[in-house]
Design a protein around this motif. Sequence first.
Motif: not given
Length: 281
Positions: A37-42, A260-262, A266-270
């Motif tokens: 959650y803290l890395a990317c809540s979306l 957005p960040g590093m 590798w996010c599968q939800f772009r």
Amino acid sequence: MSLTLVEQIARQSPAPPVEPVTSEVPDHISPTAAKSYLACSLRFYFERVLCLPRPTSPALHLGKSIHAALQCFHIALWRGGDCSPETIALAFDGAFNALEKDEGPIAWTAKKTREKAREDGLRVVAAYLDSPEVAKEPPKAVEVFLHENIDGLSVPLTGAMDLVRQDLTPVDFKSAAARPDSDTAAFEHEIQLVSYQLMLEAATGESPPSLELVYLVKTKTPQVIKVTSPPADRHRKERVVRLLETAVKGITAARFHPQPGMQCSWCQFRKECAAWKGGAS
Ligand code: SF4
């Protein structure tokens, strides 16, 4: 993480990707969920609330298979079973095939990629068994799941520890593609390590003497790297509790937005992220 009420609601009523969510307080929080959650809540929202299906990444599949092989070894060591390298290699192969069937599809790019991943896994498991870092004495516990109330946290803290040594040191195994930086590894995984300490202290009334990560590195010549950190003092513990509570509050308020960040590489939800128009608080 088991299904929370938020996740159950989302599964029963599949919504368009970024519809607002009316949420409730989660019934527990795990360090893995909080970190996600803290890395990317979306991304957390797409993955854990909407449960949008995605192929399993080869790295995740390999990591789970390695984890299953080590679990087999540590349980055998604990119960006096067969710890031989041949048996553990068979456990790896069994997990590699079963997970592919049960949790697939895996996003292999080619058949030879699959075979290379399998061989990498067998080599790195063998390297652990042959390394100075291999567990030698029966552990206190393997795959221990705890669910504890922690001061300052509004919901119970849950988590499963890979291994707890006889002296109460919790150990988490990580598979990695490159050698970790020892100075930053413990800091990067502080939420997980300190959460384990908090749960062990709540469950036993004792403090572990150290917190431990063991990296299995899939380089051409596999490496096994142990990273230890001292047990957290009061300040570190309070800091982690505040981070966990920040995640609980954010999930409760349905506060999900792009960060957005590093991790985007590798996010599968772009695609879903690019379509985000606000709305989920
Ligand atoms: S692409 Fe980046 S900002 Fe968007 S959901 Fe994924 S991790 Fe978050």
